[in-house]
Enzyme design. Sequence first.
Site, PDB file in Angstrom:
ATOM      1  CE1 TYR A 179       1.201   0.476   4.344  1.00 31.18           C
ATOM      2  CE2 TYR A 179       0.651  -1.852   4.158  1.00 31.18           C
ATOM      3  CZ  TYR A 179       1.279  -0.824   4.822  1.00 31.18           C
ATOM      4  OH  TYR A 179       2.003  -1.090   5.956  1.00 31.18           O
ATOM      5  CB  SER A 184       7.554   2.902  -1.620  1.00 25.09           C
ATOM      6  OG  SER A 184       7.922   2.019  -0.579  1.00 25.09           O
ATOM      7  CD  GLN A 239       0.041   1.427  -3.762  1.00 23.40           C
ATOM      8  OE1 GLN A 239      -0.980   1.377  -4.435  1.00 23.40           O
ATOM      9  NE2 GLN A 239       0.322   2.444  -2.955  1.00 23.40           N
ATOM     10  CG  ASP A 240       7.031   2.579  -8.723  1.00 22.52           C
ATOM     11  OD1 ASP A 240       7.947   1.973  -9.327  1.00 22.52           O
ATOM     12  OD2 ASP A 240       6.537   3.640  -9.122  1.00 22.52           O
ATOM     13  CD  GLU A 283       7.325  -3.271   4.847  1.00 25.60           C
ATOM     14  OE1 GLU A 283       7.596  -2.244   5.491  1.00 25.60           O
ATOM     15  OE2 GLU A 283       6.640  -3.236   3.820  1.00 25.60           O
TER      16      GLU A 283
END
EC number: 2.3.2.-
Length: 165
Positions: A15, A17, A19-20, A83
């Site tokens: 949801y 960075s 996503q790119d 993460e």
Amino acid sequence: MCSSDSLQLHNVFVYGSFQDPDVINVMLDRTPEIVSATLPGFQRFRLKGRLYPCIVPSEKGEVHGKVLMGVTSDELENLDAVEGNEYERVTVGIVREDNSEKMAVKTYMWINKADPDMFGEWNFEEWKRLHKKKFIETFKKIMECKKKPQGQGNDDISHVLREDQ
């Protein structure tokens, strides 16, 4: 020798960075199938001083993002490492935007649900315009360091992704 777990594939809702496709290509060294999806029951926030967002449960919330399809266990471990310890990997239910199919997927939820650094809505288009280039350059360096025997620790990763640098 391959274990059956290393062959297991995962679908991961992202949801921020991730996503790119360019960022994912650097992270996974490939671009998996990516589908648009909505995660009900969560809200996305900006994090003060950071280039990435977080999500926390929210009864009336809804987060639009992407699902990375067919992520291997090794790739999932790479995502876990990036993460870091401020997120918890959890299984959630999403709705695909292309066909309304409901799916159980993995995602990363912010552990500190009362974090005072959470504010406002994180904007993907703004991130792409202002921070994508730096983000990709940084991740290329991180991934190179990870390939070396000494590697780079998780703490180093979060520190290089600050807005004030």
